[in-house]
Write a protein that holds these residues in place. Sequence first.
Motif, short mmCIF file in Angstrom:
data_model
loop_
_atom_site.label_atom_id
_atom_site.label_comp_id
_atom_site.label_asym_id
_atom_site.label_seq_id
_atom_site.Cartn_x
_atom_site.Cartn_y
_atom_site.Cartn_z
N PRO A 154 -2.73 -93.52 -33.43
CA PRO A 154 -2.76 -93.34 -31.96
C PRO A 154 -2.66 -91.86 -31.59
CG PRO A 154 -1.23 -95.08 -32.59
CD PRO A 154 -1.63 -94.39 -33.86
N GLY A 155 -3.34 -91.52 -30.52
CA GLY A 155 -3.26 -90.16 -30.00
C GLY A 155 -4.24 -89.19 -30.60
N ARG A 156 -5.04 -89.64 -31.55
CA ARG A 156 -6.02 -88.74 -32.13
C ARG A 156 -7.21 -88.62 -31.18
NH1 ARG A 156 -3.98 -85.37 -34.23
NH2 ARG A 156 -2.28 -86.20 -32.99
N GLY A 157 -7.55 -87.43 -30.78
CA GLY A 157 -8.66 -87.20 -29.88
C GLY A 157 -9.52 -86.05 -30.37
N PRO A 158 -10.57 -85.67 -29.64
CA PRO A 158 -11.44 -84.58 -30.06
C PRO A 158 -10.72 -83.24 -30.07
CG PRO A 158 -12.47 -85.93 -28.35
CD PRO A 158 -11.04 -86.33 -28.41
N ASP A 159 -11.24 -82.31 -30.81
CA ASP A 159 -10.76 -80.94 -30.79
C ASP A 159 -10.90 -80.38 -29.37
OD1 ASP A 159 -10.19 -78.27 -31.32
OD2 ASP A 159 -12.21 -77.85 -32.08
N PRO A 160 -9.86 -79.81 -28.80
CA PRO A 160 -9.97 -79.28 -27.43
C PRO A 160 -11.10 -78.26 -27.26
CG PRO A 160 -7.68 -79.34 -28.12
CD PRO A 160 -8.50 -79.67 -29.33
N ALA A 161 -11.49 -77.58 -28.35
CA ALA A 161 -12.54 -76.58 -28.26
C ALA A 161 -13.93 -77.17 -28.44
CB ALA A 161 -12.31 -75.48 -29.30
N ALA A 162 -14.02 -78.48 -28.70
CA ALA A 162 -15.34 -79.11 -28.83
C ALA A 162 -16.04 -79.08 -27.48
CB ALA A 162 -15.19 -80.54 -29.34
N ASP A 163 -17.29 -78.60 -27.46
CA ASP A 163 -18.00 -78.42 -26.18
C ASP A 163 -19.48 -78.72 -26.42
OD1 ASP A 163 -19.29 -77.52 -23.89
OD2 ASP A 163 -17.91 -75.83 -23.62
N PRO A 164 -19.92 -79.96 -26.18
CA PRO A 164 -21.32 -80.32 -26.42
C PRO A 164 -22.29 -79.43 -25.66
CG PRO A 164 -20.00 -82.28 -26.04
CD PRO A 164 -19.13 -81.12 -25.72
N GLY A 165 -21.96 -79.05 -24.43
CA GLY A 165 -22.85 -78.20 -23.65
C GLY A 165 -23.01 -76.83 -24.28
N LEU A 166 -21.90 -76.21 -24.67
CA LEU A 166 -21.95 -74.92 -25.34
C LEU A 166 -22.72 -75.03 -26.65
CD1 LEU A 166 -21.10 -71.96 -25.80
CD2 LEU A 166 -18.94 -72.85 -26.76
N GLN A 212 -14.14 -84.50 -36.04
CA GLN A 212 -14.07 -83.36 -36.96
C GLN A 212 -15.15 -83.49 -38.03
OE1 GLN A 212 -10.06 -83.75 -38.45
NE2 GLN A 212 -10.55 -85.46 -39.78
N ILE A 213 -15.46 -82.39 -38.71
CA ILE A 213 -16.52 -82.38 -39.71
C ILE A 213 -15.88 -82.33 -41.10
CG2 ILE A 213 -18.61 -81.22 -40.50
CD1 ILE A 213 -18.64 -82.40 -37.61
N ILE A 214 -16.30 -83.25 -41.94
CA ILE A 214 -15.76 -83.33 -43.29
C ILE A 214 -16.88 -83.15 -44.31
CG2 ILE A 214 -13.81 -84.78 -42.65
CD1 ILE A 214 -15.38 -87.21 -43.64
N LEU A 215 -16.51 -82.69 -45.49
CA LEU A 215 -17.45 -82.53 -46.60
C LEU A 215 -17.09 -83.53 -47.68
CD1 LEU A 215 -19.82 -80.88 -47.79
CD2 LEU A 215 -18.10 -79.37 -48.84
N ILE A 216 -18.06 -84.38 -48.03
CA ILE A 216 -17.85 -85.44 -49.03
C ILE A 216 -18.51 -85.01 -50.33
CG2 ILE A 216 -18.17 -87.88 -49.54
CD1 ILE A 216 -18.59 -88.30 -46.50
N SER A 217 -17.71 -84.80 -51.36
CA SER A 217 -18.23 -84.33 -52.64
C SER A 217 -18.88 -85.47 -53.42
CB SER A 217 -17.11 -83.72 -53.48
OG SER A 217 -17.55 -83.45 -54.80
N LEU A 262 -18.26 -80.01 -34.42
CA LEU A 262 -19.57 -79.43 -34.62
C LEU A 262 -19.70 -78.09 -33.91
CD1 LEU A 262 -22.01 -82.48 -34.54
CD2 LEU A 262 -21.99 -80.67 -36.26
N THR A 263 -19.05 -77.97 -32.75
CA THR A 263 -19.05 -76.69 -32.05
C THR A 263 -18.42 -75.61 -32.92
OG1 THR A 263 -18.84 -77.84 -29.92
CG2 THR A 263 -18.35 -75.48 -29.96
N GLY A 264 -17.29 -75.93 -33.51
CA GLY A 264 -16.62 -74.99 -34.39
C GLY A 264 -17.44 -74.67 -35.63
N MET A 265 -18.16 -75.65 -36.16
CA MET A 265 -18.99 -75.43 -37.34
C MET A 265 -20.10 -74.43 -37.05
SD MET A 265 -20.90 -78.37 -39.60
CE MET A 265 -22.02 -77.98 -40.95
N VAL A 266 -20.75 -74.57 -35.87
CA VAL A 266 -21.88 -73.71 -35.52
C VAL A 266 -21.41 -72.32 -35.11
CG1 VAL A 266 -23.77 -73.39 -33.87
CG2 VAL A 266 -23.42 -75.61 -34.97
N THR A 267 -20.28 -72.24 -34.43
CA THR A 267 -19.79 -70.94 -33.96
C THR A 267 -18.97 -70.20 -35.00
OG1 THR A 267 -17.83 -71.99 -32.98
CG2 THR A 267 -19.77 -71.70 -31.56
N GLY A 268 -18.74 -70.86 -36.15
CA GLY A 268 -18.05 -70.19 -37.25
C GLY A 268 -16.55 -70.19 -37.15
N ARG A 269 -15.98 -71.06 -36.32
CA ARG A 269 -14.53 -71.11 -36.17
C ARG A 269 -13.93 -71.95 -37.30
NH1 ARG A 269 -11.44 -74.48 -33.10
NH2 ARG A 269 -13.28 -75.30 -32.05
N LYS A 270 -12.99 -71.39 -38.02
CA LYS A 270 -12.38 -72.09 -39.16
C LYS A 270 -11.47 -73.20 -38.65
CE LYS A 270 -12.50 -68.23 -42.39
NZ LYS A 270 -13.54 -68.87 -43.20
#
Length: 447
Positions: free
Chosen positions: A135-147, A277-282, A296-304
Amino acid sequence: MSSIHDYALWEPLIRVVREGNAAALSEPGGRVAGRIGVGSWSVPMPRRSPPAGRAMLVQDMQDEWDAVQRVRDVLVAEGPESVGFLLETPGRPVLHLFDTGTAVEAGLQGPYPGALLLVEGAVPQPWRCLPEAYPGRGPDPAADPGLLERTLRERLPDAVGATEAEIAAAEARLGLALPDELKAVYRVVRAHWEDGDRDHIEVLGCELVPLEELAFADAASRQRLWQFAAGVTLRTGPGDAVQDLVGSPGWIVFGGNGGGDSFAVDLTPGPAGHTGQIILISHEDMSGAALHADSLTGMVTGRKPSRPSPPVTGESPASVWVNINSTRSVAEAAHPELEVLQIGFWDGEPFSLEPVAGLPRLRTLSAYPGTLADPRQIGRLTGLEFLMLAPEEWRVLLAAGAVPRSLLAAGIHVNGTPHPIPVLDLADELLTLWDRPRITRTVLEGP
């Protein structure tokens, strides 16, 4: 009869194997065994060396290659997936062929069987685990589909995007609404080869999957040879962003890194994660995934990612190796959380299984030959799903009628290169206990 059982098909391979193993086959009881499959083969041949200063080439082993390829061509056209063989030459060549069928996984060592699938369709326990809801898990506050969409359009001005109808069709096929960030990506680039949209790889940091190929990385999508999968244990800690799972119906694979690993949007995050969030599956791991970006916003903008997964510390009590270099007694391994007990090489007194009798979660036991004081004690481990023993220990269990009926699969430890026939006989006895198809055997005699 399939042409795979035509002696003429095998004659070139028999000739090559006889020439390469002349000394072994000339001895009393001499034999040579191997396996040929659609994707690989194991043919016992002496190691060949190329001329000095040159790497090994196909033509250096052309005779073996051509002889194997004849058989593989028939396997591809007619099946089965693989076939084991045993060549004996008590005067005239005698070729034994072994088709393990649907109830036995192909072995990794010549004609010896892999795991015996005792219950149709059964999978190891980790493959049956579903994600927990936190419970309480939501999107990253910095996620911005428009941006995200604006950024992609700026960086990929010539890209061809998907239509709303195509996005809706993908949602209907998958049975869920795509995350807004993922839809923003596909509105800009649909990743069709004919569009020439290869610039997206550098911009996104991955090779995007075409919209119509979006798929779930659920448990069924992960490799699961029982011999190895039965030893997998799952461990999600309170500080983990990603749940330790084999797969999830909330992992949507949208890209790859070109090396076999997959990027996925995670809709079932761990207790410290974000939805989307974005995960990498080996492709080398049978379970788990690594956090790659908070969105995805963080992935494209380079935010760790803001919450790197904490390192796993200490040996999990759920899985224990007992051997000369690790835990040194079964009593020390006994723990209410123990799921997998693997007893490896040991040069001391054999172990009693009394300390682990009655443990509620023990489901996998693998014991190296000669390490058990009394194999009949296995009959008290009523929750076992997978058991791997040497032929001698299996014979003791069979004679005592103590083979656990809870088993879903079983394995036979093979040391060295014993005669395959007794090992296959044992496999058939175990399969018969569960009324499963036996291994098909065919004997071909040459001139």
